[in-house]
Design a protein around this motif. Structure first.
Motif, mmCIF file in Angstrom:
data_model
loop_
_atom_site.group_PDB
_atom_site.id
_atom_site.type_symbol
_atom_site.label_atom_id
_atom_site.label_comp_id
_atom_site.label_asym_id
_atom_site.label_seq_id
_atom_site.Cartn_x
_atom_site.Cartn_y
_atom_site.Cartn_z
ATOM 1 N N ASP A 1 47.027 42.213 41.751
ATOM 2 C CA ASP A 1 47.222 41.305 40.604
ATOM 3 C C ASP A 1 47.366 41.938 39.359
ATOM 4 O OD1 ASP A 1 47.620 38.611 39.869
ATOM 5 O OD2 ASP A 1 45.537 38.430 39.154
ATOM 6 N N GLU A 2 48.144 41.405 38.480
ATOM 7 C CA GLU A 2 48.119 41.732 37.161
ATOM 8 C C GLU A 2 48.431 40.820 36.222
ATOM 9 O OE1 GLU A 2 50.792 44.421 34.134
ATOM 10 O OE2 GLU A 2 50.889 44.996 36.306
ATOM 11 N N LYS A 3 47.331 40.215 35.179
ATOM 12 C CA LYS A 3 47.552 39.087 34.405
ATOM 13 C C LYS A 3 47.607 39.625 33.106
ATOM 14 C CE LYS A 3 44.867 35.840 37.462
ATOM 15 N NZ LYS A 3 43.644 35.036 37.369
ATOM 16 N N THR B 1 43.870 44.014 38.884
ATOM 17 C CA THR B 1 43.145 43.822 40.137
ATOM 18 C C THR B 1 43.327 44.535 41.466
ATOM 19 O OG1 THR B 1 42.318 41.686 39.277
ATOM 20 C CG2 THR B 1 41.835 42.208 41.555
ATOM 21 N N THR C 1 38.332 46.308 38.897
ATOM 22 C CA THR C 1 39.157 45.686 38.173
ATOM 23 C C THR C 1 39.157 46.499 36.912
ATOM 24 O OG1 THR C 1 38.523 43.441 38.832
ATOM 25 C CG2 THR C 1 39.293 43.374 36.488
#
Length: 339
Positions: free
Chosen positions: A243-245, A258, A268
């Protein structure tokens, strides 16, 4: 004939005797190093440190001051001289200064005694003395030791080759090696003065911060500046980016990466533009240890490493990774963007 043979025999004995007197054993050199470290009351040294980790090799100028028994000042500047960091140790504690951001961090730490330090002479001598399996060789001008290191991530950097000047035992170079004995960090000493003297405030935190800012001025406001997201190149088996936010902030953005996998390992990595501290800012007390990541000095605690590099703050956090794995990951977050 007998007289000639006798003269030849005597001549050979003289040659062998001179040769024996001129060559020192590993034990002799180790004893000499122990004695020399005990006698040194203070030294100053200049060195160039080159890093081969990541895709972009980097070079730093390193200025080292040490006053016996426990005062230290290590100033690291990149080749462009637009960035610098300084590690100080005095009676008040251990400090890491980042002049361009006007930031200082204070540690209650036994640094530099808790780890190998490739640019500190007494640390190199300690590594030589403590490694009973150290390899030793000599050339016409140098003594060379290969020893094990005492790094937090010594599986990644398990060995080092230390070259000393035969004449006075000053350090010539240090190569920190990976498991295949490829040099990842190289320190080349250009000037070493074992009879250095110091002024009363040479290790004062505020004096050094002010002096460093004359060379590397405090950055103008950096809020809102864009930055390239960086990804670790080191890998934990089975762990991948899931995941990349991007989180919008009032003064810029925060990137949260993540990583997770099939096993029990996850971490993280958070990145955002660093802020410049107010001129009146006091040192921030940090729990943990200063950790040399090669390209910068960070702070290592039980489940987190934080550092600043090229105007960006990074935080690597994990409840599952060992400290060694965290250092390995952090060291690899630099160079060209890798996804």
């Amino acid at each position: 004939m007998k007289k000639k043979l006798l003269l030849l025999f005597v001549g050979l004995m003289v040659v062998f005797s001179l040769a024996a007197c001129g060559s020192k054993t590993q034990e002799d050199v180790v004893k000499d190093l122990s004695k020399k470290v005990e006698e040194i009351k203070g030294y100053k040294a200049q060195a160039k440190m080159s890093l081969q980790m990541g895709t972009d090799p980097q070079t730093y100028e390193v200025e080292i001051w040490h006053k016996d028994p426990s005062y230290y000042r290590v100033n690291l500047k990149n080749a462009k001289k637009d960035q610098s960091q300084m590690i100080l140790r005095n009676d008040d504690g251990v400090f890491v200064l980042t002049p361009a951001l006007n930031k200082s961090f204070k540690f209650q730490s036994d640094w530099p005694e808790n780890s190998s330090q490739a640019y500190l002479y007494e640390s190199l001598v300690k590594d030589i003395i403590e490694d009973k399996e150290a390899k030793f060789s000599a050339t016409k001008e140098h003594f060379i030791f290969e020893t094990k290191t005492r790094y937090q991530n010594n599986k990644m950097l398990p060995y080092q080759e230390i070259t000393l000047n035969k004449k006075d035992l000053t350090p010539v170079s240090v190569m920190v090696l990976d498991p295949d004995r490829n040099p990842l960090v190289t320190v080349e000493f250009s000037d070493v003065n074992f009879n250095a003297s110091f002024d009363e405030k040479d290790f004062d935190m505020q004096k050094n911060m002010t002096g460093a800012q004359l060379e590397v001025p405090v950055l103008a406001e950096v809020n809102g500046q864009e930055f390239s997201v960086k990804y670790p190149t080191a890998e934990i088996p089975g762990v991948t980016l899931i995941d990349e936010k991007e989180i919008s902030l009032e003064d810029g953005k925060r990137i949260v990466l993540t990583y997770d996998g099939e096993g029990e390992k996850s971490f993280t990595l958070v990145q955002e533009v660093a802020t410049v501290a107010p001129a009146t800012a006091s040192p921030t007390t940090v729990s943990g240890e200063p950790i040399d990541l090669g390209f910068t000095i960070g702070a290592l605690s039980d489940n987190k490493i934080s550092w600043t590099h090229q105007g960006v703050d990074y935080i690597l956090a994990s409840n599952e990774l060992t400290k060694e794995e965290m250092v390995m990951i952090a060291r690899s977050v630099q160079g060209t963007m890798v996804k």
